[in-house]
Design a protein around this motif. Sequence first.
Motif, PDB file in Angstrom:
ATOM      1  N   VAL A  73       3.375  15.430   2.544  1.00 58.09           N
ATOM      2  CA  VAL A  73       3.461  14.276   3.165  1.00 58.09           C
ATOM      3  C   VAL A  73       5.188  14.108   2.621  1.00 58.09           C
ATOM      4  O   VAL A  73       4.763  14.037   1.841  1.00 58.09           O
ATOM      5  CB  VAL A  73       2.921  13.281   3.366  1.00 58.09           C
ATOM      6  N   PRO A  74       6.159  13.745   3.544  1.00 60.56           N
ATOM      7  CA  PRO A  74       7.510  13.960   3.264  1.00 60.56           C
ATOM      8  C   PRO A  74       7.175  12.286   2.796  1.00 60.56           C
ATOM      9  O   PRO A  74       6.768  11.304   2.993  1.00 60.56           O
ATOM     10  CB  PRO A  74       7.963  13.656   5.075  1.00 60.56           C
ATOM     11  N   GLU A  75       7.896  12.973   1.801  1.00 65.70           N
ATOM     12  CA  GLU A  75       8.355  11.657   0.830  1.00 65.70           C
ATOM     13  C   GLU A  75       7.962  10.042   1.147  1.00 65.70           C
ATOM     14  O   GLU A  75       8.005   9.233   1.206  1.00 65.70           O
ATOM     15  CB  GLU A  75       9.049  10.955  -0.183  1.00 65.70           C
ATOM     16  N   LEU A  76       9.179   9.848   2.426  1.00 67.86           N
ATOM     17  CA  LEU A  76       9.331   8.770   3.520  1.00 67.86           C
ATOM     18  C   LEU A  76       7.970   8.095   3.689  1.00 67.86           C
ATOM     19  O   LEU A  76       7.915   6.628   3.956  1.00 67.86           O
ATOM     20  CB  LEU A  76      10.168   8.856   3.903  1.00 67.86           C
ATOM     21  N   PHE A  77       7.262   8.912   3.873  1.00 61.37           N
ATOM     22  CA  PHE A  77       5.901   7.990   4.714  1.00 61.37           C
ATOM     23  C   PHE A  77       4.773   8.650   3.889  1.00 61.37           C
ATOM     24  O   PHE A  77       4.122   8.297   4.560  1.00 61.37           O
ATOM     25  CB  PHE A  77       5.592   9.265   5.965  1.00 61.37           C
ATOM     26  N   ARG A  78       4.901   8.877   2.562  1.00 58.92           N
ATOM     27  CA  ARG A  78       3.797   9.283   1.582  1.00 58.92           C
ATOM     28  C   ARG A  78       2.527   7.848   1.494  1.00 58.92           C
ATOM     29  O   ARG A  78       1.469   7.885   0.650  1.00 58.92           O
ATOM     30  CB  ARG A  78       3.996   9.594   0.624  1.00 58.92           C
ATOM     31  N   ASP A  79       3.909   5.959   1.295  1.00 54.83           N
ATOM     32  CA  ASP A  79       2.760   5.520   1.000  1.00 54.83           C
ATOM     33  C   ASP A  79       1.826   5.371   1.857  1.00 54.83           C
ATOM     34  O   ASP A  79       0.844   4.824   1.358  1.00 54.83           O
ATOM     35  CB  ASP A  79       4.016   4.840   0.696  1.00 54.83           C
ATOM     36  N   VAL A  80       2.363   4.964   3.129  1.00 55.03           N
ATOM     37  CA  VAL A  80       2.203   4.947   4.122  1.00 55.03           C
ATOM     38  C   VAL A  80       0.839   5.699   4.191  1.00 55.03           C
ATOM     39  O   VAL A  80      -0.399   5.146   4.964  1.00 55.03           O
ATOM     40  CB  VAL A  80       2.414   4.325   5.380  1.00 55.03           C
ATOM     41  N   GLN A  83      -2.292   5.018   1.886  1.00 56.87           N
ATOM     42  CA  GLN A  83      -3.057   3.496   2.435  1.00 56.87           C
ATOM     43  C   GLN A  83      -3.628   3.667   2.825  1.00 56.87           C
ATOM     44  O   GLN A  83      -4.835   3.718   3.583  1.00 56.87           O
ATOM     45  CB  GLN A  83      -1.383   2.377   2.779  1.00 56.87           C
ATOM     46  N   LYS A  84      -3.516   4.729   4.461  1.00 58.66           N
ATOM     47  CA  LYS A  84      -3.871   4.886   5.644  1.00 58.66           C
ATOM     48  C   LYS A  84      -5.445   5.759   5.400  1.00 58.66           C
ATOM     49  O   LYS A  84      -6.469   5.513   5.700  1.00 58.66           O
ATOM     50  CB  LYS A  84      -3.666   5.737   6.244  1.00 58.66           C
ATOM     51  N   ILE A  85      -5.342   6.539   4.692  1.00 58.27           N
ATOM     52  CA  ILE A  85      -5.996   7.762   3.705  1.00 58.27           C
ATOM     53  C   ILE A  85      -7.290   6.680   2.852  1.00 58.27           C
ATOM     54  O   ILE A  85      -8.130   6.451   3.437  1.00 58.27           O
ATOM     55  CB  ILE A  85      -5.952   8.807   3.163  1.00 58.27           C
ATOM     56  N   GLY A 109     -12.291  11.671   4.561  1.00 55.17           N
ATOM     57  CA  GLY A 109     -11.615  10.531   5.195  1.00 55.17           C
ATOM     58  C   GLY A 109     -10.116  11.194   4.844  1.00 55.17           C
ATOM     59  O   GLY A 109      -9.395  10.338   6.575  1.00 55.17           O
ATOM     60  N   TYR A 110      -9.250  12.193   4.453  1.00 55.98           N
ATOM     61  CA  TYR A 110      -8.567  12.321   4.601  1.00 55.98           C
ATOM     62  C   TYR A 110      -8.717  12.644   5.899  1.00 55.98           C
ATOM     63  O   TYR A 110      -7.574  12.940   6.950  1.00 55.98           O
ATOM     64  CB  TYR A 110      -8.305  13.459   3.773  1.00 55.98           C
ATOM     65  N   ILE A 111      -9.232  13.967   5.994  1.00 58.88           N
ATOM     66  CA  ILE A 111      -9.875  14.397   7.805  1.00 58.88           C
ATOM     67  C   ILE A 111      -9.133  13.699   8.983  1.00 58.88           C
ATOM     68  O   ILE A 111      -9.425  13.535   9.804  1.00 58.88           O
ATOM     69  CB  ILE A 111     -10.571  15.707   7.909  1.00 58.88           C
ATOM     70  N   LEU A 112     -10.654  12.637   8.513  1.00 54.71           N
ATOM     71  CA  LEU A 112     -10.245  11.375   9.589  1.00 54.71           C
ATOM     72  C   LEU A 112      -9.468  10.668   9.562  1.00 54.71           C
ATOM     73  O   LEU A 112      -8.943  10.186  10.606  1.00 54.71           O
ATOM     74  CB  LEU A 112     -12.005  10.423   9.502  1.00 54.71           C
ATOM     75  N   ALA A 113      -8.569  10.151   8.825  1.00 51.07           N
ATOM     76  CA  ALA A 113      -7.533   9.812   8.923  1.00 51.07           C
ATOM     77  C   ALA A 113      -6.109  10.023   9.025  1.00 51.07           C
ATOM     78  O   ALA A 113      -5.570   9.519   9.458  1.00 51.07           O
ATOM     79  CB  ALA A 113      -7.592   8.868   7.885  1.00 51.07           C
ATOM     80  N   THR A 114      -6.323  10.979   9.321  1.00 48.53           N
ATOM     81  CA  THR A 114      -4.866  12.608   9.463  1.00 48.53           C
ATOM     82  C   THR A 114      -5.365  12.631  11.076  1.00 48.53           C
ATOM     83  O   THR A 114      -6.154  13.409  11.437  1.00 48.53           O
ATOM     84  CB  THR A 114      -5.065  13.162   8.799  1.00 48.53           C
ATOM     85  N   PRO A 115      -3.668  12.594  11.844  1.00 45.75           N
ATOM     86  CA  PRO A 115      -4.010  13.669  13.414  1.00 45.75           C
ATOM     87  C   PRO A 115      -4.194  14.953  12.988  1.00 45.75           C
ATOM     88  O   PRO A 115      -3.889  15.506  11.669  1.00 45.75           O
ATOM     89  CB  PRO A 115      -2.616  13.036  13.986  1.00 45.75           C
TER      90      PRO A 115
END
Length: 141
Positions: A73-80, A83-85, A109-115
């Motif tokens: 995930v690009p570093e800019l969006f990695r924290d978000v 948290q979501k995952i 959890g990763y699979i369900l949380a990501t598009p």
Amino acid sequence: MSTWFMWFIVFWTIFLVTVMFIGGYFMFRKFLKKLPKEDGMSILDWQDHYINETRHLWTDDMKQLLEELVSPVPELFRDVARQKIAGKIGELASEEQAEKITEELVVRGYILATPKRDHKFLLKKLHEKQIDVAPYQTLFK
């Protein structure tokens, strides 16, 4: 005024308006996630609740696995994204009354949380980590 300066002002105005629309779009999305639902809590409130409720279940190995899976995930969006995952993993652990966070919970959890569009990056990372994806094939569809 010279012609080049007028064109500069026109393009600068278009650029600023475009950047403000893009920023506004992302701010509006965050605003919608913060609005309370029927139960009185927002999506972000539930996410924080599950993270705090299951914080003690995380081992260092599972935290490291999550970090490695989130690395594409690009570093800019990695924290978000993290948290979501983590919120989705916490939700699954709470529903199943897990005693600790396992590799299976992290991957699910990763699979369900990501598009779906991001699943190809996850599959690549799982193959690098030599994690069998066969049990999760139904979740990828």
